[in-house]
Design an enzyme around this catalytic site. Structure first.
Site, PDB file in Angstrom:
ATOM      1  N   GLU A  62       0.802  -1.170   0.173  1.00  0.00           N
ATOM      2  CA  GLU A  62      -0.054   0.002   0.086  1.00  0.00           C
ATOM      3  C   GLU A  62       0.872   1.227   0.026  1.00  0.00           C
ATOM      4  O   GLU A  62       0.658   1.985  -0.822  1.00  0.00           O
ATOM      5  CB  GLU A  62      -1.048   0.174   1.240  1.00  0.00           C
ATOM      6  N   ARG A 113      -7.544   2.353  13.829  1.00  0.00           N
ATOM      7  CA  ARG A 113      -8.685   1.414  13.581  1.00  0.00           C
ATOM      8  C   ARG A 113      -8.731   0.371  14.688  1.00  0.00           C
ATOM      9  O   ARG A 113      -9.535  -0.287  14.903  1.00  0.00           O
ATOM     10  CB  ARG A 113      -8.076   0.671  12.067  1.00  0.00           C
ATOM     11  N   ARG A 132      -3.763  -6.633   6.277  1.00  0.00           N
ATOM     12  CA  ARG A 132      -5.011  -7.257   6.321  1.00  0.00           C
ATOM     13  C   ARG A 132      -5.754  -7.044   7.878  1.00  0.00           C
ATOM     14  O   ARG A 132      -5.189  -7.487   8.608  1.00  0.00           O
ATOM     15  CB  ARG A 132      -4.885  -8.675   5.882  1.00  0.00           C
ATOM     16  N   PHE A 167      -5.731  -3.834   9.035  1.00  0.00           N
ATOM     17  CA  PHE A 167      -5.035  -2.381   9.223  1.00  0.00           C
ATOM     18  C   PHE A 167      -5.254  -2.080  10.634  1.00  0.00           C
ATOM     19  O   PHE A 167      -5.863  -1.057  11.142  1.00  0.00           O
ATOM     20  CB  PHE A 167      -6.284  -1.562   8.271  1.00  0.00           C
ATOM     21  N   THR A 217     -11.335   5.064   7.371  1.00  0.00           N
ATOM     22  CA  THR A 217     -11.800   6.089   8.314  1.00  0.00           C
ATOM     23  C   THR A 217     -11.279   7.550   7.992  1.00  0.00           C
ATOM     24  O   THR A 217     -11.746   8.480   8.577  1.00  0.00           O
ATOM     25  CB  THR A 217     -11.130   5.655   9.607  1.00  0.00           C
ATOM     26  N   GLU A 224     -10.697  -8.282   4.166  1.00  0.00           N
ATOM     27  CA  GLU A 224     -10.187  -8.320   5.514  1.00  0.00           C
ATOM     28  C   GLU A 224     -11.048  -9.057   6.583  1.00  0.00           C
ATOM     29  O   GLU A 224     -10.589  -9.797   7.424  1.00  0.00           O
ATOM     30  CB  GLU A 224      -9.830  -6.807   6.254  1.00  0.00           C
TER      31      GLU A 224
HETATM   32  N1  MTE Z   1      -6.610 -11.750  -1.160  1.00  0.00           N
HETATM   33  C1  MTE Z   1      -5.590 -12.024  -2.076  1.00  0.00           C
HETATM   34  N2  MTE Z   1      -5.767 -13.137  -2.650  1.00  0.00           N
HETATM   35  N3  MTE Z   1      -4.276 -11.310  -1.931  1.00  0.00           N
HETATM   36  C2  MTE Z   1      -4.334 -10.135  -1.278  1.00  0.00           C
HETATM   37  O1  MTE Z   1      -3.256  -9.529  -1.483  1.00  0.00           O
HETATM   38  N4  MTE Z   1      -5.441  -8.677   0.065  1.00  0.00           N
HETATM   39  C3  MTE Z   1      -6.478  -8.322   1.296  1.00  0.00           C
HETATM   40  C4  MTE Z   1      -7.714  -9.038   0.783  1.00  0.00           C
HETATM   41  N5  MTE Z   1      -7.548 -10.058   0.319  1.00  0.00           N
HETATM   42  C5  MTE Z   1      -5.168  -9.564  -0.566  1.00  0.00           C
HETATM   43  C6  MTE Z   1      -6.569 -10.455  -0.615  1.00  0.00           C
HETATM   44  C7  MTE Z   1      -6.441  -6.926   1.850  1.00  0.00           C
HETATM   45  S1  MTE Z   1      -5.357  -6.568   2.871  1.00  0.00           S
HETATM   46  C8  MTE Z   1      -7.366  -6.249   1.334  1.00  0.00           C
HETATM   47  S2  MTE Z   1      -7.671  -4.549   1.971  1.00  0.00           S
HETATM   48  C9  MTE Z   1      -8.563  -6.610   0.272  1.00  0.00           C
HETATM   49  O2  MTE Z   1      -8.011  -7.851  -0.184  1.00  0.00           O
HETATM   50  C10 MTE Z   1      -8.346  -5.561  -0.905  1.00  0.00           C
HETATM   51  O3  MTE Z   1      -9.151  -6.038  -1.671  1.00  0.00           O
HETATM   52  P1  MTE Z   1     -10.709  -5.659  -2.062  1.00  0.00           P
HETATM   53  O4  MTE Z   1     -10.947  -4.490  -1.315  1.00  0.00           O
HETATM   54  O5  MTE Z   1     -10.661  -5.550  -3.391  1.00  0.00           O
HETATM   55  O6  MTE Z   1     -11.414  -6.604  -1.303  1.00  0.00           O
HETATM   56  C1  QUE Z   2      -8.635   1.679   6.519  1.00  0.00           C
HETATM   57  C2  QUE Z   2      -7.336   1.666   5.452  1.00  0.00           C
HETATM   58  C3  QUE Z   2      -6.773   2.966   5.514  1.00  0.00           C
HETATM   59  C4  QUE Z   2      -6.855   4.183   5.981  1.00  0.00           C
HETATM   60  C5  QUE Z   2      -7.944   4.058   6.883  1.00  0.00           C
HETATM   61  C6  QUE Z   2      -8.653   2.669   7.200  1.00  0.00           C
HETATM   62  C7  QUE Z   2      -5.629   3.212   4.238  1.00  0.00           C
HETATM   63  C8  QUE Z   2      -5.064   4.107   4.236  1.00  0.00           C
HETATM   64  C9  QUE Z   2      -5.332   5.502   5.014  1.00  0.00           C
HETATM   65  C10 QUE Z   2      -4.874   6.693   4.834  1.00  0.00           C
HETATM   66  C11 QUE Z   2      -4.989   7.661   5.636  1.00  0.00           C
HETATM   67  C12 QUE Z   2      -4.744   9.188   5.620  1.00  0.00           C
HETATM   68  C13 QUE Z   2      -4.203   9.312   4.335  1.00  0.00           C
HETATM   69  C14 QUE Z   2      -3.842   8.454   3.306  1.00  0.00           C
HETATM   70  C15 QUE Z   2      -4.144   7.155   3.684  1.00  0.00           C
HETATM   71  O1  QUE Z   2      -6.275   5.251   5.925  1.00  0.00           O
HETATM   72  O2  QUE Z   2      -5.451   1.889   3.845  1.00  0.00           O
HETATM   73  O3  QUE Z   2      -2.871   8.525   2.325  1.00  0.00           O
HETATM   74  O4  QUE Z   2      -3.515  10.596   4.213  1.00  0.00           O
HETATM   75  O5  QUE Z   2      -4.108   4.345   3.266  1.00  0.00           O
HETATM   76  O6  QUE Z   2      -9.711   2.729   8.300  1.00  0.00           O
HETATM   77  O7  QUE Z   2      -6.926   0.630   5.093  1.00  0.00           O
HETATM   78 MO1  MOS Z   3      -5.506  -3.945   3.142  1.00  0.00          MO
HETATM   79  S1  MOS Z   3      -4.397  -4.091   4.756  1.00  0.00           S
HETATM   80  O1  MOS Z   3      -6.525  -2.364   3.504  1.00  0.00           O
HETATM   81  O2  MOS Z   3      -4.338  -3.298   2.174  1.00  0.00           O
END
Ligand code: MTE
Ligand code: QUE
Ligand code: MOS
Length: 807
Positions: A255, A333, A365, A367, A465, A736
């Protein structure tokens, strides 16, 4: 029948076709768009791309100390190695050095100070990776060592933070605790987790004219990489194009932290005018990149005779590593999820963002959610043991319920709470009570092997958030043969996002899935995208793509009404056909006609999530559009002589609203549960006292393999359920939430250990529950139980007046 097969059908045949439903639209278990290509290895990842002529391979030299002042970096010896083109340090970066995503703190290459073991100090571009590595190791690096903070408890004590503490507060928890009949307090360490994506971080960059770059990179966040490459090169964003077809897994690790290799390769490409590729070898990836945040959590809880919580205080201390990265939002979170699905009474939740001299921990995953959400599960287990009750009874008693018990500690009302019903359903379908009885009997007869059982819920908030991130864009073209080109701002990492979004577009146009081509995510096609994260990929990009499809569809309907002189209501799309009153036309033919009549067949689409708002200063609002729910019942057996264990059976009931694709959703639930179980059992990160990560490869870091999955694995999606909010086809996010179903494994292991004390003691166990820790906990629990028994025996022999040791 695919619409680009130009067969001539009779009206009669088309009538039959129109009566049948599309088989590849939403709600169908369409096979993952890349499945066949992935198993035959035809799917192309960054490192599989044909190499560009003259391409340089890049290797970064990492620091071998956790905290130091750099006194000298001399790269001249690098050039003695044949095949080396360039060696760069921080001083060679043409633009901004810092690549922190939200707040500064992440220099692309260390400048004056080293802040963690594994920090990149310099980088070499050479004819191949091995040459680049040799040369990088030849550079002379000198430094003066400084004291390092390596442990989160020490950082907490010293108030050594990457950003300020923050609090969620409802009511007066101090008074509630002082008035409660029972109280308990404790602390627990929750381990971090390595992402272990199969494809390590990788970027391949080619310079274009005017100082621009095309960057092929494995990232969840193309716009962020675009922005940062532009900044380190000091060019406008519009000079940089990011292209991302698929990742070999991201899990949050790509990310923000894909940007480092992309920016280093871009600087080398800029300075040499040659293409450059940087792919991290596994060990370097593990040393250099951040992981899931380890947490140190402390709690004070007050409860009544029934086990109902009245007051709750929680201090969550996330180990952020050396820089902020996304830690503000991650610890937030964790705080948002420290209730899981339970009403906490008067509650004060405090989050600390502790700084340590380790790699900068990042999204993974859930977060931060998992590290907060596990706490009430640990606490409720302990309440149950103290009251001599089954933990499931205590969990059910504390679930969010009727009005006055349905508001979270951040003042969002829990509407549409599915947990009471889901827990009841799973309790029945998993045969919980009967198996509880059988396990007690088994354990009574089995001196060494002990079984444990736990049924735990998950409630997970869906939306970023940081509210502004809840937006997405898409782009659709229809070509004159009726084939469709689809692009959206999300990225494919194996989760099936492209498949789902294509199903949504297929459904809108009523054409077969096969006639839709999804191309690489590209910042030239859809700009200013949010990371594919927070499980919201399909929710956001699906809606944006639907919006683009509906725009084109509306033009087509207006055109048909005009052209055939009918009303718009007379025009409909049905299974690869367009019906205009009584006339049926194959979709492709109709598109041709529209083209000849000068109708635009291309559109962008956009979506922003409605209804959500959050005031962080007041810690109040509705940060989440809705909640996703799940529950898991896990049975384990432990060996009390070795601490080893096995998952015997898992029953899962998970809520995805109206599933866009049940096969993909079940795959997500299974994978997430196993990954969550890995986090809490075998995946242990170990640093030595110099701050070097010792578990820097698969030989010492144990991720779950197929034999670690439950022997008997029963996964069901809640049926006939729609998201009550207006999400895309009333589906719910799935990525997640099911990760936290793995908590039932941890609780089941603790349940097995508790059997050694006739369930009267709540075993102390930090995560991950490695066999070693399970063994220690077994021994501690046995000793404590023995001491309790001896105590009762000896005290019962004494007259009441001599109870001098009791207090
Ligand atoms: N599933 C696979 N196969 N590979 C991945 O890297 N990432 C997870 C989840 N499932 C992941 C996965 C995470 S951290 C997130 S946030 C979500 O997929 C992102 O994809 P989506 O928002 O399209 O569900
Ligand atoms: C869940 C997430 C993210 C999040 C908040 C969530 C995330 C993320 C950011 C974020 C916040 C402030 C920023 C930015 C990103 O917030 O993935 O660039 O300025 O990147 O509840 O997964
Ligand atoms: Mo998933 S930890 O929000 O990439």
């Amino acid at each position: 029948m695919s619409n680009h097969n130009h067969q001539t059908l009779s009206q009669e045949e088309m009538l039959q076709q129109a009566k049948q439903n599309l088989t590849t639209g939403v709600g169908r278990s369409v096979k993952h768009e890349s499945a066949a290509k992935q198993v035959t290895s035809e799917a192309i990842y960054i490192d599989d791309r044909l190499e560009f002529p003259n391409q340089l391979h890049v290797y970064a030299r990492l620091s071998d100390v956790a905290h130091a002042r750099i006194t000298k970096i001399d790269v001249s010896p690098c050039y003695d190695i044949p095949g080396v083109t360039i060696a760069i340090t921080a001083a060679d970066v043409p633009g901004q050095l810092d690549i922190g995503p939200v707040l500064p703190g992440d220099p692309l290459l260390a400048q004056d100070t080293i802040e963690f073991y594994g920090q990149p100090l310099l980088a070499v571009g050479a004819c191949d990776l091995e040459t680049a590595r040799k040369a990088a190791m030849a550079a002379i690096v000198e430094y003066e060592t400084l004291d390092a903070v390596l442990c989160v408890e020490e950082a907490l004590e010293k108030e050594f933070y990457v950003s300020e503490p923050h609090q969620h507060k409802r009511g007066d928890s101090a008074t509630a605790l002082s008035k409660a009949k029972h109280t308990l307090e404790g602390s627990v360490h929750i381990g971090g987790q390595e992402h272990f994506y199969l494809e390590t971080q990788v970027s391949s960059v080619i310079p274009t004219e005017d100082g621009g770059m095309i960057v092929y990179t494995s990232t969840q966040n193309p716009t962020e990489v675009q922005k940062l490459v532009a900044k380190v090169l000091n060019v406008p964003f519009n000079q940089i194009q990011i292209d991302m077809r698929r990742m070999g897994g991201g899990f949050g690790g790509k990310e923000t932290q894909a940007a480092g290799p992309a920016c280093i390769a871009a600087v080398i490409a800029k300075l040499t005018g040659r293409p450059a590729k940087m792919r991290l070898p596994r060990m370097e990836d593990m040393l250099m990149t951040g992981k899931r945040h380890p947490f140190f959590n402390q709690y004070q809880v007050g409860y009544d005779d029934n086990g109902r919580i009245q007051g709750y205080e929680m201090q969550l201390a996330g180990n952020c590593g050396y820089s902020p990265d996304l830690s503000n939002s991650i610890v937030d979170r964790a705080m948002f999820h420290s209730d899981n699905g339970y009403y906490l009474g008067d509650a004060t939740i405090t989050g600390y963002r502790c700084k340590t001299h380790t790699a900068s921990n990042t999204a993974y995953r859930g977060f931060g959610g998992p590290q907060g959400l596990i706490m009430p599960e640990i606490v409720l287990d302990e309440i149950a043991r103290n009251l001599g009750k089954d933990p499931l009874e205590i969990r059910k008693l504390n679930l969010y319920g009727e009005e006055s018990r349905n508001v979270t500690h951040y003042y969002q009302t829990v509407e549409d709470n599915q947990l009471p019903e889901m827990l009841a359903d799973l309790e029945t379908s998993s045969d919980y009570q009967q198996r509880r009885k059988e396990i007690r009997e088994y354990n009574a007869d089995s001196p060494i092997l002990k079984k444990g059982l736990a049924l735990t819920p998950v409630k997970f908030g869906i939306s970023f958030t940081a509210t502004f991130l809840n937006q997405a864009g898409a782009l659709i073209h229809i070509y004159t043969d009726g084939s469709i080109h689809l692009n959206h701002g999300g990225t494919e990492m194996g989760q099936g996002l492209n498949t789902k979004v294509a199903q949504i577009v297929a459904e809108e146009f009523q054409v077969d899935f096969d006639s839709i081509h999804i191309s690489a995510t590209n910042t030239d096609k859809v700009p200013n995208t949010s990371p594919t994260a927070a499980s919201s990929g399909a929710d956001l990009n699906g809606k944006a793509a639907q919006n683009a499809a509906q725009t084109i569809k509306q033009r087509l309907v207006e055109f048909a009404a005009r052209h055939y002189d009918v009303t718009e209501e007379d025009v409909s799309f049905k299974n690869n056909l367009v019906q205009i009153r009584d006339t049926l036309v194959p979709f492709a033919e109709f598109i041709q006609l529209a083209y000849f009549n000068q109708i635009s067949l291309s559109s962008t689409g956009f979506y922003r999530t409605p209804k959500i708002f959050y005031d962080r200063d007041k810690a109040r609002g509705r940060p989440f559009y809705y909640f996703a729910y799940g529950a898991a019942c896990t049975e384990v057996v432990i060996d009390t002589l070795t601490g080893e264990y096995k998952i015997l059976r898992a029953d899962i009931l998970h809520d995805v609203g109206a599933s866009l694709n049940p096969a993909i959703d079940i795959g997500q639930v299974e994978g997430a549960y196993v990954q969550g179980a890995g986090w809490l059992t075998t995946e242990e990160l170990v640093w030595n006292d110099q701050g070097r990560l010792m578990t820097s490869g698969p030989a010492s870091y144990k991720i779950p393999a197929i034999a670690d999955a439950p022997v008997d694995f029963r996964v069901k999606l809640v049926e006939n359920r729609k998201n009550q909010e207006d999400t895309v086809f009333h589906s719910k996010a799935v990525g997640e939430p099911p990760f936290m179903l793995g908590i039932s494994v941890f609780c089941a292991i603790k349940d097995a250990i508790a059997s050694l004390a006739d369930y009267s003691i709540s075993p102390k166990l930090d995560a991950p529950a490695t066999p070693e820790r399970v063994l220690w906990s077994v021994q501690a629990t046995q000793n404590q139980y023995q001491a309790n028994v001896n105590n009762t025996e000896s005290s019962s022999k004494q007259p009441a007046s001599e109870h001098i040791y009791e207090s």
